[in-house]
Design an enzyme around this catalytic site. Sequence first.
Site, PDB file in Angstrom:
ATOM      1  N   ASP A 293       1.797   6.380 -21.358  1.00 46.12           N
ATOM      2  CA  ASP A 293       2.199   5.065 -20.853  1.00 46.12           C
ATOM      3  C   ASP A 293       2.055   5.092 -19.337  1.00 46.12           C
ATOM      4  O   ASP A 293       1.152   5.754 -18.837  1.00 46.12           O
ATOM      5  CB  ASP A 293       3.627   4.743 -21.313  1.00 46.12           C
ATOM      6  N   HIS A 327      -1.151   3.723 -18.812  1.00 42.38           N
ATOM      7  CA  HIS A 327      -1.359   2.273 -18.762  1.00 42.38           C
ATOM      8  C   HIS A 327      -1.449   1.810 -17.313  1.00 42.38           C
ATOM      9  O   HIS A 327      -2.273   0.985 -16.964  1.00 42.38           O
ATOM     10  CB  HIS A 327      -0.226   1.550 -19.484  1.00 42.38           C
TER      11      HIS A 327
END
Length: 515
Positions: A293, A327
């Site tokens: 992430d 991300h």
Amino acid sequence: MDFNTIFISSRSVTIELVNDDIFETTAYSIFLNDQLYLENQTKNVFSIFNLSPNTEYKIEIKNNNSSLHKNFVTKDEYVTLNVKKFGAKGDGITLDTNAIQACILSCPNNGRVFFPKGNYYTGPIFLKSNITIELDKDAKLLGDINREHYPVLPGVVYTTDEQDEYNLGSWEGNPLDCFASIITGINVENVSIIGQGVIDGNAQNSDWWVDVRTKRIAWRPRGVFLNHCKNITLQGVTVMNTPSWNLHPYFSEDLKFLDLKLINPKNSPNTDGCDPESCKNVDIIGVYFSVGDDCIAIKSGKIYMGRKHKKPSENFNIRNCSMNFGHGAIVLGSEMSGGIKNIDVCRCLFNQTDRGLRIKTRRGRGKDAIIDGITFENIKMSDVLTPLVINMFYYCDPDGHTEYVYSKDKLPVDDRTPYLGNFVFKNIECSNVNVAAGTFYGLPEQPIKHIEINNVTFHYAQSPKEGIPAMMDGLDPMKGKGLIFNYVNDVKLVNVKFDGLKDKEIETFCVDNIN
């Protein structure tokens, strides 16, 4: 060539080279007391371990062109306690939690808890103030895979007079019940966790990454959770395979994260690298990230905690780091109702992250949700889909798709309205840009105050991939776009270059002033 000693313990030291290079430099050798210690090193930040307490050392760094040496003295140490002397087996099978915890609780001020070679299968262990914990290079803390063995940290406990709350657990910006983490610090100070060993959450062998949006007993643990702690240093260790975030400092201050590796599979859910929340005076230096992430996500509470405590995250130095596959490389928000200010990011590498420098907020975060004084400088990005993103319509969470959040009408400025101030992006080179060079979306009623993009080059991929640059409703997929500004008071562009762009360089909508 020059270097600084940025941390010294009783058993270790961390050195940072002073140069203009980003994360790595030309090869050099390290000599300790005139003996070769390491050669062909390239990282700007490195650590030396296995030193003796209260001892003076000479460190010399040599490359083909120069040589420089300095002396340093390690800190005192009262005693070392070996966890195996307390019954820890380190065989990867026996549950060593109690033996490890007994060793930590028995350690006196200025003592060291030492993990020799071994795989220590363990549930959460709790820190104690004024100690050092060292993991040998062949030592690993291996997380228990049975969630029923994990203590629960209650989100809210009311004080005896029922006038206040005692908050222990946290999940995504709210005071919610969560499991204690493999390393848990509650109200502790003056702790160093050092060494070349590994803190392995072992999530890949459990069910932590299954059905992750469902609360089962409590919300998932982190790798390291620091709640209301002060003067904490993590140096050298690897934190990996964590059930959720690798590091979660929470309402803490004077923190150093130095020369670490934070590693999770690319497809592991919510495995952010380091998410400081309502923290002050934080150094993240020489850290390698490869996570599932965001690499770094700076936060300050979703709504309730931000409004109640008004505790911003502030005074951060993020330097000489390598961010990979996340991300976002460095993210501010979206849980930032207490505000974020004075963040300096420099000399970092971003590789194959969806977004590079990403700010996300939305209506409802509140009047204390102020992000200001943000500088990103001397950055290299490679294969980042959209290098620069500022988004005031971020749509995650149940309320994220409401008309109040997505409306492009000019709404009243009130206690729910966030504010974005000054942002400087300077000396940045981006290769293989795909979706857009940058997208900036302020609110009609509260435009972004000031954006400066100075000496930045965007090199576009030959066949750009299509994508949505910012998570907001009403935004269509795009590819190969330039810089897009919506609702910004002031934009300053200096020496901005676009290589291989086949579309407009600059698009503006409701920008008051652009130079």
